[in-house]
Structure formats: structure tokens, C-alpha cells
Design a protein around this motif. Structure first.
Motif, PDB file in Angstrom:
ATOM      1  N   LYS A  88     -10.576   7.655   4.819  1.00 23.40           N
ATOM      2  CA  LYS A  88     -10.521   8.700   5.846  1.00 23.40           C
ATOM      3  C   LYS A  88     -11.589   8.481   6.907  1.00 23.40           C
ATOM      4  O   LYS A  88     -11.366   8.715   8.087  1.00 23.40           O
ATOM      5  CB  LYS A  88     -10.713  10.074   5.211  1.00 23.40           C
ATOM      6  CG  LYS A  88      -9.415  10.661   4.712  1.00 23.40           C
ATOM      7  CD  LYS A  88      -9.577  12.129   4.384  1.00 23.40           C
ATOM      8  CE  LYS A  88      -8.326  12.654   3.719  1.00 23.40           C
ATOM      9  NZ  LYS A  88      -8.627  13.395   2.496  1.00 23.40           N
ATOM     10  N   ALA A  89     -12.771   8.031   6.466  1.00 24.45           N
ATOM     11  CA  ALA A  89     -13.885   7.891   7.394  1.00 24.45           C
ATOM     12  C   ALA A  89     -13.806   6.609   8.208  1.00 24.45           C
ATOM     13  O   ALA A  89     -14.127   6.597   9.388  1.00 24.45           O
ATOM     14  CB  ALA A  89     -15.205   7.955   6.638  1.00 24.45           C
ATOM     15  N   TYR A  90     -13.383   5.524   7.582  1.00 23.49           N
ATOM     16  CA  TYR A  90     -13.490   4.239   8.270  1.00 23.49           C
ATOM     17  C   TYR A  90     -12.147   3.608   8.616  1.00 23.49           C
ATOM     18  O   TYR A  90     -12.098   2.634   9.356  1.00 23.49           O
ATOM     19  CB  TYR A  90     -14.330   3.272   7.433  1.00 23.49           C
ATOM     20  CG  TYR A  90     -15.727   3.799   7.254  1.00 23.49           C
ATOM     21  CD1 TYR A  90     -16.634   3.725   8.314  1.00 23.49           C
ATOM     22  CD2 TYR A  90     -16.121   4.426   6.082  1.00 23.49           C
ATOM     23  CE1 TYR A  90     -17.901   4.250   8.183  1.00 23.49           C
ATOM     24  CE2 TYR A  90     -17.387   4.947   5.945  1.00 23.49           C
ATOM     25  CZ  TYR A  90     -18.273   4.858   6.998  1.00 23.49           C
ATOM     26  OH  TYR A  90     -19.531   5.388   6.884  1.00 23.49           O
ATOM     27  N   PRO A  92      -8.809   5.567   9.310  1.00 17.84           N
ATOM     28  CA  PRO A  92      -7.907   6.719   9.288  1.00 17.84           C
ATOM     29  C   PRO A  92      -6.428   6.351   9.419  1.00 17.84           C
ATOM     30  O   PRO A  92      -5.583   7.019   8.826  1.00 17.84           O
ATOM     31  CB  PRO A  92      -8.371   7.570  10.471  1.00 17.84           C
ATOM     32  CG  PRO A  92      -9.283   6.726  11.271  1.00 17.84           C
ATOM     33  CD  PRO A  92      -9.802   5.663  10.373  1.00 17.84           C
ATOM     34  N   ASP A  96      -3.586   7.586   6.824  1.00 19.78           N
ATOM     35  CA  ASP A  96      -2.342   8.263   7.191  1.00 19.78           C
ATOM     36  C   ASP A  96      -1.136   7.538   6.619  1.00 19.78           C
ATOM     37  O   ASP A  96      -0.192   8.159   6.142  1.00 19.78           O
ATOM     38  CB  ASP A  96      -2.195   8.329   8.713  1.00 19.78           C
ATOM     39  CG  ASP A  96      -3.086   9.393   9.320  1.00 19.78           C
ATOM     40  OD1 ASP A  96      -3.592  10.223   8.542  1.00 19.78           O
ATOM     41  OD2 ASP A  96      -3.261   9.387  10.551  1.00 19.78           O
ATOM     42  N   PHE A 154      12.141  -5.128   7.988  1.00 22.44           N
ATOM     43  CA  PHE A 154      11.589  -5.075   9.347  1.00 22.44           C
ATOM     44  C   PHE A 154      11.641  -6.434  10.048  1.00 22.44           C
ATOM     45  O   PHE A 154      11.403  -6.522  11.247  1.00 22.44           O
ATOM     46  CB  PHE A 154      10.109  -4.635   9.317  1.00 22.44           C
ATOM     47  CG  PHE A 154       9.897  -3.195   8.947  1.00 22.44           C
ATOM     48  CD1 PHE A 154      10.375  -2.176   9.764  1.00 22.44           C
ATOM     49  CD2 PHE A 154       9.194  -2.857   7.800  1.00 22.44           C
ATOM     50  CE1 PHE A 154      10.161  -0.853   9.421  1.00 22.44           C
ATOM     51  CE2 PHE A 154       8.995  -1.523   7.456  1.00 22.44           C
ATOM     52  CZ  PHE A 154       9.483  -0.521   8.269  1.00 22.44           C
ATOM     53  N   ARG A 169      18.104  -5.751  10.991  1.00 20.39           N
ATOM     54  CA  ARG A 169      17.232  -5.169   9.979  1.00 20.39           C
ATOM     55  C   ARG A 169      18.037  -4.571   8.820  1.00 20.39           C
ATOM     56  O   ARG A 169      18.972  -3.817   9.045  1.00 20.39           O
ATOM     57  CB  ARG A 169      16.387  -4.059  10.614  1.00 20.39           C
ATOM     58  CG  ARG A 169      15.385  -4.599  11.593  1.00 20.39           C
ATOM     59  CD  ARG A 169      14.750  -3.453  12.323  1.00 20.39           C
ATOM     60  NE  ARG A 169      13.780  -3.982  13.295  1.00 20.39           N
ATOM     61  CZ  ARG A 169      12.719  -3.316  13.703  1.00 20.39           C
ATOM     62  NH1 ARG A 169      12.490  -2.109  13.241  1.00 20.39           N
ATOM     63  NH2 ARG A 169      11.915  -3.838  14.574  1.00 20.39           N
ATOM     64  N   THR A 171      17.925  -2.044   6.582  1.00 16.79           N
ATOM     65  CA  THR A 171      17.136  -0.830   6.421  1.00 16.79           C
ATOM     66  C   THR A 171      17.001  -0.359   4.976  1.00 16.79           C
ATOM     67  O   THR A 171      15.995   0.214   4.598  1.00 16.79           O
ATOM     68  CB  THR A 171      17.748   0.306   7.254  1.00 16.79           C
ATOM     69  OG1 THR A 171      18.021  -0.220   8.522  1.00 16.79           O
ATOM     70  CG2 THR A 171      16.804   1.469   7.378  1.00 16.79           C
ATOM     71  N   VAL A 174      13.636  -0.982   3.248  1.00 23.56           N
ATOM     72  CA  VAL A 174      12.419  -0.197   3.469  1.00 23.56           C
ATOM     73  C   VAL A 174      12.588   1.252   3.030  1.00 23.56           C
ATOM     74  O   VAL A 174      11.649   2.027   3.051  1.00 23.56           O
ATOM     75  CB  VAL A 174      11.925  -0.255   4.938  1.00 23.56           C
ATOM     76  CG1 VAL A 174      11.332  -1.618   5.215  1.00 23.56           C
ATOM     77  CG2 VAL A 174      13.025   0.064   5.920  1.00 23.56           C
ATOM     78  N   MET A 175      13.808   1.605   2.638  1.00 21.19           N
ATOM     79  CA  MET A 175      14.035   2.946   2.092  1.00 21.19           C
ATOM     80  C   MET A 175      13.731   2.894   0.586  1.00 21.19           C
ATOM     81  O   MET A 175      13.755   1.828  -0.017  1.00 21.19           O
ATOM     82  CB  MET A 175      15.497   3.362   2.297  1.00 21.19           C
ATOM     83  CG  MET A 175      15.914   3.437   3.744  1.00 21.19           C
ATOM     84  SD  MET A 175      15.306   4.915   4.535  1.00 21.19           S
ATOM     85  CE  MET A 175      16.381   6.157   3.809  1.00 21.19           C
TER      86      MET A 175
ATOM     87  N   ARG B  35     -18.235  11.979  10.310  1.00 24.93           N
ATOM     88  CA  ARG B  35     -17.411  10.868  10.757  1.00 24.93           C
ATOM     89  C   ARG B  35     -15.925  11.161  10.584  1.00 24.93           C
ATOM     90  O   ARG B  35     -15.104  10.857  11.457  1.00 24.93           O
ATOM     91  CB  ARG B  35     -17.789   9.611   9.972  1.00 24.93           C
ATOM     92  CG  ARG B  35     -17.550   8.380  10.797  1.00 24.93           C
ATOM     93  CD  ARG B  35     -17.671   7.092  10.051  1.00 24.93           C
ATOM     94  NE  ARG B  35     -16.580   6.236  10.487  1.00 24.93           N
ATOM     95  CZ  ARG B  35     -16.596   5.545  11.619  1.00 24.93           C
ATOM     96  NH1 ARG B  35     -17.615   5.580  12.419  1.00 24.93           N
ATOM     97  NH2 ARG B  35     -15.554   4.810  11.957  1.00 24.93           N
ATOM     98  N   ILE B  36     -15.564  11.784   9.473  1.00 24.55           N
ATOM     99  CA  ILE B  36     -14.161  12.106   9.235  1.00 24.55           C
ATOM    100  C   ILE B  36     -13.667  13.119  10.271  1.00 24.55           C
ATOM    101  O   ILE B  36     -12.586  12.975  10.833  1.00 24.55           O
ATOM    102  CB  ILE B  36     -13.958  12.631   7.792  1.00 24.55           C
ATOM    103  CG1 ILE B  36     -14.185  11.486   6.806  1.00 24.55           C
ATOM    104  CG2 ILE B  36     -12.579  13.233   7.604  1.00 24.55           C
ATOM    105  CD1 ILE B  36     -14.178  11.880   5.358  1.00 24.55           C
ATOM    106  N   GLN B  39     -13.130  11.374  13.529  1.00 25.54           N
ATOM    107  CA  GLN B  39     -11.900  10.574  13.527  1.00 25.54           C
ATOM    108  C   GLN B  39     -10.682  11.450  13.722  1.00 25.54           C
ATOM    109  O   GLN B  39      -9.757  11.099  14.434  1.00 25.54           O
ATOM    110  CB  GLN B  39     -11.761   9.791  12.208  1.00 25.54           C
ATOM    111  CG  GLN B  39     -12.806   8.734  12.013  1.00 25.54           C
ATOM    112  CD  GLN B  39     -12.556   7.516  12.881  1.00 25.54           C
ATOM    113  OE1 GLN B  39     -11.570   7.441  13.593  1.00 25.54           O
ATOM    114  NE2 GLN B  39     -13.466   6.578  12.847  1.00 25.54           N
ATOM    115  N   LEU B 134      13.692   2.885  11.444  1.00 29.59           N
ATOM    116  CA  LEU B 134      14.801   3.436  12.235  1.00 29.59           C
ATOM    117  C   LEU B 134      14.292   4.621  13.038  1.00 29.59           C
ATOM    118  O   LEU B 134      13.798   4.469  14.132  1.00 29.59           O
ATOM    119  CB  LEU B 134      15.971   3.833  11.310  1.00 29.59           C
ATOM    120  CG  LEU B 134      16.731   2.664  10.707  1.00 29.59           C
ATOM    121  CD1 LEU B 134      17.781   3.154   9.731  1.00 29.59           C
ATOM    122  CD2 LEU B 134      17.409   1.837  11.800  1.00 29.59           C
TER     123      LEU B 134
END
Lengths: 205, 204
Positions: A88-90, A92, A96, A154, A169, A171, A174-175, B35-36, B39, B134
């Protein structure tokens, strides 16, 4: 040295956590649509498994047997949270991309399995190596699956486009269902390469 | 006596181990908290500036943060946050957050409008769970850049797909459901936003 070699061959190859012990399947299915995600997930697991095994092994002589699982879960969750905070800090974007799966490393049975099966009865250094190699085995399988899923789904590898624009592709790869097919194929191959002794030979069909 | 010890020792051991690891984590959390947060804020600010069609690619993290601090003001109306971008006291654009139904989950992001509310300056998607490869391609610039400078005046439906047949944006091929969802969200949200701007208390 021999012991380390043996651990290495067991963790990565002969007793691979994913295709031999069928552990850590959920995350192997979830993050393998991109090589980069798989690599980071694998490194995370190596880190968590190695240090959890090390810590469990260090505390093994002082831990009362009947509360050892509580202690193990506590240790594992500590390292998982460290990993989560770090991402999270370095990094992100990666945090995600992996979403809830970083936090869910704690439920990865490989870690608990190694703490119970190995670290409880072995010295710290060897436990650390055992954890790291089991993590490495997991990473290897993840990367293998992700290689095909990303390439076919991909047309890229590590985000770099390798198949031309004309490539259609696929698909499905990747599903989530693509992961089930790939993992099934991997386990099928592995079952034929390393016949299970307890079943008395290779499984045909 | 022996039995008492068996209960006492595990409890103390567990408390000590828990305390140790909790302190370790609390310390790390304290160390990285700022930092978080930075970000997170940066990610948000980048999205707002992107939707305003500002050259975020040429800006460093620091520049984005100071740009946002100096030139963007946060306001809210009817419990909805919006952002005013102004340069030397002249308003250049408004950014609104939106959320709507995608194919698999909700899609949220930012819509930027010009100060007269006649043009869509841009759109950015911050959160979605569309099919990777997609519908997930709504994140790609190729798709998002199409929403630049679209007139929203005197139109019932702002976004229409198919540039070949008179539309203003091309849908993502192979991702019809996601494309339709995005169109519907935007076509629903823009009139709602225009309505908000006409409310009393909306900062000019």
C-alpha cells in the motif's frame, strides 16, 4: 547442505504445494491472469511462508502444544499485514491489482501447512529454507499458469505485447474459468509425471 | 499445583506473543501511515486532473500534489463533492464524482465539465470490476480520450456510440455490455449534474 537440497527438490518439484499437495488453489486461480500479479503474489508468499516458519520454529520449544495453532495464525497474520502495508505504501498500483488477495494470503493453507508439518519439529534455519522453497514451488506453478493465461488472453507477457495486433484475444483464459482449465491441466500433467505411490501407480484416463 | 501452571503459562505466553506482534504492527503502521494517505490522495488527485484534460503525464508526483493544492478547490452540494479548477481566479472547469452500475459491479469515476456547462472536458474511471481485457479496457487512454470536448448542449443523450454513424464515441469491441453501461451512466449522470449546478448554493 544435503538437507537444503532435499528441501529444495521437495518444495519446488516433487512435493510442490500446488499440484502435489493441492494447497493454495484459491489464490492460484485468482491472480494468475497476469504474470506480474502472479510474480508479486509469489514473492509475497515466499516472504510470508519463510518468515512464519522461521518464527514458529524459533518459538516452538516455548509454545504450549495445545495453543500452537493460535500462535501460528497470529504470526502468519503479522507477516501478511506487513506485506499489505508495504504494498500500500510503496506500490499502490500493485496493491489495487491484487485487491483482497494480499490479505487473503493468511488463509493460504501452504503457510499453515508448513508451520505444522515442518517448522514445529525442525530448527529455525531449515524451517526458513523449507518455507522459502515451498513458496518458490507455489510461485513457479503460478508463473507457469499465468504465462499461458496472459499470452492467450491478452497476447502479452509481463504487460509487453508479444503477439501481433491480428491476434484474437482468447478472453476465456483471463476469466476465472480459464484458471480452472489451466490448473486442471497442470495437475493432470503432474500426476502423470510423479505417480502417487499411495495410489499404486499413474492414474490413467 | 501442576495443573494451575498449565493454565497460567499458555495464557501468559499468548498475551506476550500477541503484545509483541501487535506493537510491531502498530509501529509499522505508524511509520507508513502518512505515506499511504499520500498515495491515496495522489491517486485521487491524478484522476481529477486527468478528467480535466491536464497533462498529468508530464507532471511529477510533487507537481500534481502542489497543482491540486493551489488550483483545485473542494466543495459540496446536496452531499455530493465537486471540485473547481481555476487558474488565476478564472474558473476553468468543474469535476464531479459519479457512480453507476457496470456489467459485474459498480463503476465510479470523475466527470469534468467546462465552466459554462456546455462541454464535457473528460471522463476518468477510478473503480470498476469489468472483465479484464474486454470491459476492463475502459481504463485505456484510447477509450477515455474519446470523451474529450464533447458538446452537452441541447441533447437528450450526450454519448452516442458509433463515430461512423454520427455518434461521438466508439464503443469497445467485444465489450458491448460494459460500453452500454458506461454510456448509460454518463447519459444519466450529466443531466443530474447540470441540475445540481443550477441549485442555490452552487459556487460559481
Amino acid at each position: 547442505m544435503n538437507e537444503i537440497k532435499k528441501l529444495f527438490s521437495l518444495g519446488v518439484w516433487k512435493d510442490n504445494p500446488v499440484y502435489r499437495q493441492i494447497l493454495g488453489i484459491c489464490s492460484a486461480l485468482a491472480v494468475t491472469n497476469l504474470l506480474m500479479n502472479s510474480l508479486v503474489m509469489g514473492i509475497g508468499l515466499i516472504f510470508v511462508t519463510a518468515f512464519s516458519s522461521l518464527t514458529v520454529s524459533l518459538l516452538r520449544k516455548y509454545t504450549p502444544k495445545h495453543i500452537r495453532m493460535m500462535v501460528e495464525v497470529l504470526i502468519i497474520s503479522t507477516y501478511v499485514i506487513i506485506m499489505d502495508i508495504f504494498l500500500k505504501a510503496y506500490w499502490p498500483e500493485m496493491s489495487d491489482a491484487l485487491g483482497p488477495y494480499v490479505g487473503l494470503i493468511i488463509t493460504n493453507c501452504i503457510i499453515m501447512g508448513r508451520c505444522e508439518a515442518y517448522a514445529q519439529n525442525n530448527p529455525p534455519f531449515l524451517s526458513f529454507i523449507d518455507g522459502a522453497t515451498m513458496g518458490l514451488g507455489y510461485t513457479a506453478v503460478l508463473l507457469f499458469i499465468a504465462f499461458f493465461r496472459e499470452l492467450l488472453g491478452f497476447g502479452s507477457l509481463f504487460g509487453i505485447q508479444v503477439l501481433g495486433d491480428g491476434f484474437m484475444r482468447w478472453t476465456l483464459m483471463v476469466m476465472p474459468p480459464g484458471a480452472f482449465f489451466m490448473l486442471g491441466i497442470v495437475i493432470w500433467i503432474a500426476r502423470n509425471v510423479f505417480p502417487d505411490q499411495t495410489e499404486g501407480g499413474p492414474v490413467n484416463g | 499445583m501442576a495443573k494451575k501452571k498449565r493454565i497460567f503459562y499458555p495464557v501468559v505466553f499468548m498475551i506476550l506473543v500477541t503484545a509483541f506482534f501487535t506493537f510491531l504492527l502498530a509501529f509499522l503502521n505508524e511509520q507508513t501511515y502518512e505515506r499511504i494517505e499520500e498515495q491515496r490522495a495522489l491517486e485521487f488527485q491524478t484522476s481529477v486532473l486527468y478528467s480535466l484534460n491536464l497533462p498529468i503525464d508530464q507532471m511529477s508526483e510533487r507537481e500534481i500534489i502542489s497543482f491540486f493544492k493551489n488550483k483545485v478547490k473542494e466543495k459540496s452540494i446536496s452531499d455530493r463533492n465537486y471540485y473547481i479548477y481555476s487558474e488565476n481566479g478564472i474558473t476553468k472547469g468543474y469535476v464531479f464524482q459519479f457512480i453507476g452500475d457496470g456489467l459485474w459491479g459498480s463503476i465510479s469515476g470523475h466527470i469534468a465539465l467546462d465552466p459554462d456547462f456546455t462541454q464535457l472536458l473528460g471522463v476518468n474511471f477510478t473503480d470498476h470490476s469489468e472483465t479484464p481485457g474486454l470491459g476492463g479496457r475502459i481504463d485505456e487512454n484510447e477509450f477515455k480520450e474519446q470523451f474529450r470536448n464533447i458538446s452537452i448542449e441541447d441533447k437528450e443523450q450526450v454519448i452516442e456510440y458509433g463515430t461512423a454513424s454520427g455518434g461521438n464515441v466508439d464503443a469497445i469491441s467485444g465489450a458491448t455490455s460494459t460500453s452500454t453501461a458506461v454510456r448509460n451512466i454518463l447519459n444519466n449522470q450529466i443531466p443530474i449534474i447540470i441540475e445540481l449546478t443550477q441549485k442555490e448554493g452552487f459556487d460559481e
